[in-house]
Design an enzyme around this catalytic site. Structure first.
Site, PDB file in Angstrom:
ATOM      1  CG  ASN A 132      -8.815  -1.356  -3.296  1.00 15.95           C
ATOM      2  OD1 ASN A 132      -8.742  -2.562  -3.186  1.00 15.95           O
ATOM      3  ND2 ASN A 132      -8.503  -0.534  -2.314  1.00 15.95           N
ATOM      4  CB  CYS A 140      -7.843   2.976  -2.973  1.00 20.73           C
ATOM      5  SG  CYS A 140      -9.343   2.638  -2.047  1.00 20.73           S
ATOM      6  CG  HIS A 141      -7.535   5.587   2.535  1.00 18.80           C
ATOM      7  ND1 HIS A 141      -7.521   4.211   2.593  1.00 18.80           N
ATOM      8  CD2 HIS A 141      -6.770   6.025   3.560  1.00 18.80           C
ATOM      9  CE1 HIS A 141      -6.788   3.837   3.626  1.00 18.80           C
ATOM     10  NE2 HIS A 141      -6.313   4.910   4.232  1.00 18.80           N
TER      11      HIS A 141
END
Length: 179
Positions: A132, A140-141
């Site tokens: 990403n 994305c975390h």
């Protein structure tokens, strides 16, 4: 759609940042590099190494905070239009699914695989999540292992945990992650 991007890109190319439309600023969880094109946000990533060699650009910070204030008022579908992403169709489908994860929530890699109608592609989803180019905004975390374990993060598990904690503190205010 393009007006906020156009205004930020115009401001950036009028010498407040380098001519490639990039700058750096300090976010809640560390220094980030930000790259815009006339089409939108191309990259936003944690950049500890380059931060040591470059000073923050405060004019850009003000413009970016204005952009963020507008951006956070949009729906996920509309936000998607402000990105200038380059990737495979599979990566784009994963990143689009990430874009829809609400602030402060987490989902599993399996959830993303099912959301894009590729339920057996969990590992490929993990690879796409790791690629990403726009951290924080394409969250994305917020993807964790099905077991509940935090899992990997391109910029380290500690930063991933810090982001998740910061989101809990910020509530629904995405802008607080940058101020």
């Amino acid at each position: 759609m393009a007006s906020i991007n156009d205004n930020l890109f115009t401001m950036m190319t009028n010498s407040t940042v380098s001519k490639d439309g990039s700058s750096r600023l300090l976010a809640h969880c560390g220094p980030v590099s930000i790259h815009f094109s006339e089409k939108g946000l191309k990259q936003l990533y944690f950049d500890d190494k380059l931060w040591r060699n470059n000073k923050p650009n405060y004019k850009f910070r003000e413009a970016f905070i204005d952009w963020m204030a507008y951006y956070q008022s949009l729906t996920p579908a509309t936000r998607w239009k402000y990105f200038a992403l380059e990737g495979t169709p599979f990566q784009l489908s994963v990143w689009k699914a990430l874009n829809e994860i609400p602030l402060g929530k987490t989902v599993s890699y399996q959830y993303i695989a099912e959301k894009i109608d590729r339920p057996k592609a969990t590992r490929a989803v993990g690879t796409a999540v790791g690629a990403n180019p726009i951290s924080i905004l394409i969250p994305c975390h917020r993807v964790i292992q099905a077991s509940g374990a935090i899992g990997n993060y391109r910029w380290g598990a500690d930063r991933k945990l810090a982001l998740l904690d910061a989101e809990q503190e910020a509530g629904s205010d995405l802008l607080r992650l940058f101020t």
